[in-house]
Each structure stands twice: as C-alpha cells, then as structure tokens.
Design a protein around this motif. Structure first.
Motif, short mmCIF file in Angstrom:
data_model
loop_
_atom_site.label_atom_id
_atom_site.label_comp_id
_atom_site.label_asym_id
_atom_site.label_seq_id
_atom_site.Cartn_x
_atom_site.Cartn_y
_atom_site.Cartn_z
N LEU A 1 -6.76 1.93 4.74
CA LEU A 1 -7.37 2.86 3.79
C LEU A 1 -6.34 3.49 2.86
O LEU A 1 -5.17 3.64 3.23
N ASN A 2 -6.79 3.89 1.67
CA ASN A 2 -5.91 4.58 0.73
C ASN A 2 -5.81 6.06 1.12
O ASN A 2 -6.41 6.93 0.51
N PHE B 1 -4.29 -9.12 1.04
CA PHE B 1 -5.48 -9.12 0.18
C PHE B 1 -5.74 -7.70 -0.31
O PHE B 1 -5.61 -6.74 0.45
N ALA B 2 -6.13 -7.57 -1.57
CA ALA B 2 -6.52 -6.26 -2.11
C ALA B 2 -7.72 -6.45 -3.03
O ALA B 2 -7.80 -7.43 -3.78
N MET B 3 -8.65 -5.53 -2.92
CA MET B 3 -9.74 -5.45 -3.88
C MET B 3 -9.68 -4.06 -4.50
O MET B 3 -9.71 -3.05 -3.79
N VAL B 4 -9.54 -4.01 -5.82
CA VAL B 4 -9.35 -2.73 -6.51
C VAL B 4 -10.26 -2.67 -7.73
O VAL B 4 -10.66 -3.71 -8.28
N PRO B 5 -10.60 -1.47 -8.17
CA PRO B 5 -11.34 -1.38 -9.42
C PRO B 5 -10.53 -1.97 -10.57
O PRO B 5 -9.31 -1.79 -10.63
N ARG C 1 -0.16 -11.55 12.27
CA ARG C 1 -0.95 -12.74 12.54
C ARG C 1 -2.40 -12.63 12.06
O ARG C 1 -3.16 -13.58 12.17
N ILE C 2 -2.78 -11.46 11.56
CA ILE C 2 -4.13 -11.29 11.04
C ILE C 2 -4.06 -10.85 9.58
O ILE C 2 -3.09 -10.22 9.16
N PRO C 3 -5.08 -11.15 8.78
CA PRO C 3 -5.09 -10.71 7.39
C PRO C 3 -5.14 -9.18 7.31
O PRO C 3 -5.82 -8.53 8.10
N VAL C 4 -4.40 -8.64 6.35
CA VAL C 4 -4.37 -7.20 6.14
C VAL C 4 -4.93 -6.89 4.75
O VAL C 4 -4.43 -7.38 3.73
N ILE C 5 -6.00 -6.10 4.73
CA ILE C 5 -6.68 -5.74 3.48
C ILE C 5 -6.21 -4.37 3.05
O ILE C 5 -6.31 -3.40 3.81
N VAL C 6 -5.70 -4.25 1.83
CA VAL C 6 -5.21 -2.97 1.31
C VAL C 6 -5.98 -2.60 0.05
O VAL C 6 -6.68 -3.44 -0.54
N GLY C 7 -5.82 -1.35 -0.38
CA GLY C 7 -6.60 -0.86 -1.51
C GLY C 7 -5.83 -0.65 -2.79
O GLY C 7 -6.41 -0.22 -3.79
N VAL C 8 -4.53 -0.95 -2.78
CA VAL C 8 -3.73 -0.86 -4.01
C VAL C 8 -2.81 -2.07 -4.07
O VAL C 8 -2.28 -2.51 -3.05
N ALA C 9 -2.59 -2.58 -5.27
CA ALA C 9 -1.78 -3.80 -5.42
C ALA C 9 -0.34 -3.58 -5.00
O ALA C 9 0.33 -4.53 -4.58
N SER C 10 0.16 -2.35 -5.10
CA SER C 10 1.56 -2.10 -4.74
C SER C 10 1.83 -2.29 -3.26
O SER C 10 2.99 -2.39 -2.84
N LEU C 11 0.78 -2.36 -2.43
CA LEU C 11 0.97 -2.65 -1.01
C LEU C 11 0.98 -4.15 -0.73
O LEU C 11 1.17 -4.58 0.40
N LEU C 12 0.76 -4.97 -1.76
CA LEU C 12 0.96 -6.42 -1.67
C LEU C 12 2.38 -6.76 -2.10
O LEU C 12 3.06 -7.57 -1.49
#
Length: 337
Positions: A228-229, A271-275, A252-263
C-alpha cells in the motif's frame, strides 16, 4: 546511491523541502496564451508540496484551468503553517482550492481547525492523496479523486499478465485502514481472490512491521504481495531495512506497488498500476468546472475513482521470475528495468 533512491521514493509519496515559495500567479500555459480570460475571472488556489512527483499533474491542471480562471500556486514545505493558507485565502479570496498530495491536505485541515466556529470555507478538490475515501470527511467542504486503484483491479490485471495463479494476495496495513481493507476484501471475493491481511498498529514499531511481512512472505502462503501507499510503512529507513531485504529483487512472488518509483530506482515491486497523470489533471480540472457550474457548491458524488490507469511492469524481472503470457505486452502501458 541507495540512500538517494530511498529519499526519492519518500518524495514520491509525500515530499517537502526547506525552501520558501511565495504565492504566485500560475504562468499562462502554451494552450491558454492568446485565449481571452473573462474579466474578474474566479480565482483558484492550488496548494502542493515542492516536489517532482506533482509536476506532471500540476502542468496539465494549469493548462486546463488557466484560460477560464485566475490560477495561483502555493508551494508548501514541512515548515509551512496554517497562517500561510489563511493569508493566501484572505488575499485572493479563491472560489475553490485544489489540494495536491497528503501534505497539502494536512495543512489545509490545520488551517480549517484554526478558524473560528462557523467559518465558511471555499470548496476544495483533493487529488494525489492516499486513502482519500477514508480521510476526506476530516476536512470540511471537500470533494476529490482517490489515488488508490481498487485492489481487485490490480489483482485481475496481474492474473492476466503472468503465467501463475493469483488466488491469495497478502498485504500489511495499519489499523486506521481496517475499513478500507474490509471493502477491498469484499470486492476481491467477486473474482475468487482472497486478501490475506496482516494488521499492525497505528504507529507500529519496526519489529511489528517486519514480523507481519515475514508471516506473509516466508511461509509462501500467498500468490502475490500488495504494498500500500502508506508513508508510515514505507518510510525510507524501513524500505532499506525491512522491505527490500525481504521482498526485493529475489522475491519469489510478484510484488504489486502503487508508485512507479518502487519499481525503479527502488527495486521493491515488479508490477504497478497507477492513475494516468495526464488524465488525472483533466479529471481534476473537470471537477473544478463542475463546481463552477454548480455555483461553487459540492453537489456531486464526494469521491471519484481515477478514470484512466497505467500498468507499469519491470519487464525483465517479471519475465524471468514469473513468466509472462503471450498476450501480456498488449496489457502493459509502460515497462521499466
């Protein structure tokens, strides 16, 4: 180098600097040059931190508004006090205020709390702020756009991209966001996805966050981890000492983040999905125009969801660690390394 990257992420979530920025009229945009702004045009006050992450939305917002309104920008920092906004509002008498980022919302709330009972406040539009659906009621006369993408939207997109099942998603969250998490769980159930939450306190200790994260990741009971952000959980020193060692590049598992800077530059997520920030600027401006049409009264649904979303993937890491479906690239808007 790592310290600089972590500080950059801190800015991406809520940044402030020590510099002083006076209230200034927004420079006319290229689009608005040559356009006729009506005499006595309503004034819009835009409050934002002095940080890079707001610039794209601010530029688009200025482009949309400056032909019809007198737009003023106020940059704030960690030393800004409520009297700054009191002076601004007294000086320009805005028809509406736009608050960009958590820091702007906190300062505006402090300004409201410092005013006498019964004070009438101009309507405010909030954007680029975390967990807005749970916090907007703490500010008077506001509307806005949530910055979080519903978890189920992210999980379904991840499922469509990788060659692995996504049935159980883990998340660490703080107690104040239990209501938010309950809503997310119900939405995810529709897609037969279970959210496994580990709740920590409002002001958790480092060991509490580390233990919660370990219980999710090390036992491999989840198919993906959702980050979470939350500025408190993602403070730079915890990114370096907790998150990156446990769920960084070798996770070993996918990590979903909310801001591109965490990629990238911080390799926490894959993976990130952002507005979409260009679309977010237009959507925010549309809310200001709606307010003008409604006589500067908030009459529409309080909080909207972002209308357009971007999917960003650390492509090589995702391909190497989890495998991508043949159709995956058609679902990805941007890739990073």
């Amino acid at each position: 180098m790592m310290l600089a990257a972590l500080l950059l992420v801190g800015c991406g979530l809520s940044c402030a600097t020590k510099a002083f920025f006076p209230l200034i009229p927004a420079a006319p945009s290229d689009r608005s040059r040559g356009m006729h702004r009506p005499a006595n045009a309503p004034t819009i006050l835009v409050v934002m931190p002095a940080s890079e992450h707001v610039e794209g939305v601010w530029k688009g917002l200025r482009d949309e508004l400056s032909g019809d309104f007198a737009v003023f920008e106020q940059r704030i920092n960690e030393e800004s006090g409520p009297e700054l906004l009191a002076n601004d509002i007294r000086a320009i008498k805005p028809a509406s205020v736009v608050l960009m980022d958590n820091a702007a919302v906190r300062l505006y709330r402090a300004y409201q709390n410092a005013q006498p009972t019964g004070t009438q406040f101009p309507p405010a539009v909030i954007t680029m702020t975390s967990f807005l659906e749970d916090s907007f009621h703490m500010v008077q006369n506001v509307t806005g756009i949530a910055y979080e993408i519903p978890g189920v939207t992210q999980f379904v997109k991840l499922r469509s991209i990788i060659n692995r099942p996504v049935r159980r998603v883990g998340v660490v969250y703080r107690a104040p966001f239990a209501g938010f998490m309950a809503r997310q769980k119900k939405l995810a159930e529709v897609e037969q996805i279970e959210i496994i939450g580990q709740e920590v306190g409002r002001d958790p200790r480092r060991t509490e966050v580390a233990t919660a994260l370990e219980s999710l990741v090390e036992d491999e009971k989840i198919d993906a981890l959702w980050v979470l952000n939350d500025n408190i959980l993602l403070k730079p020193r915890w990114l370096a000492s907790i998150w990156l060692p446990k769920v960084g590049k070798k996770c070993r598992i996918p990590v979903i983040v909310g801001v591109a800077s965490l990629l990238t530059p911080v390799h926490l997520g894959t993976f990130a999905m952002v507005p979409d920030h260009a679309a977010l600027a237009v959507q925010t401006a549309d809310m200001v125009f709606d307010l003008a049409d409604d006589g500067w009264q908030i009459r529409r649904p309080a909080i909207q969801l972002p209308l357009e979303i971007k999917t960003i993937v650390a492509l090589e890491r995702a391909r190497k660690q989890y495998g991508l479906k043949e159709s995956a690239l058609r679902s990805i808007d941007q890739t990073v390394e």
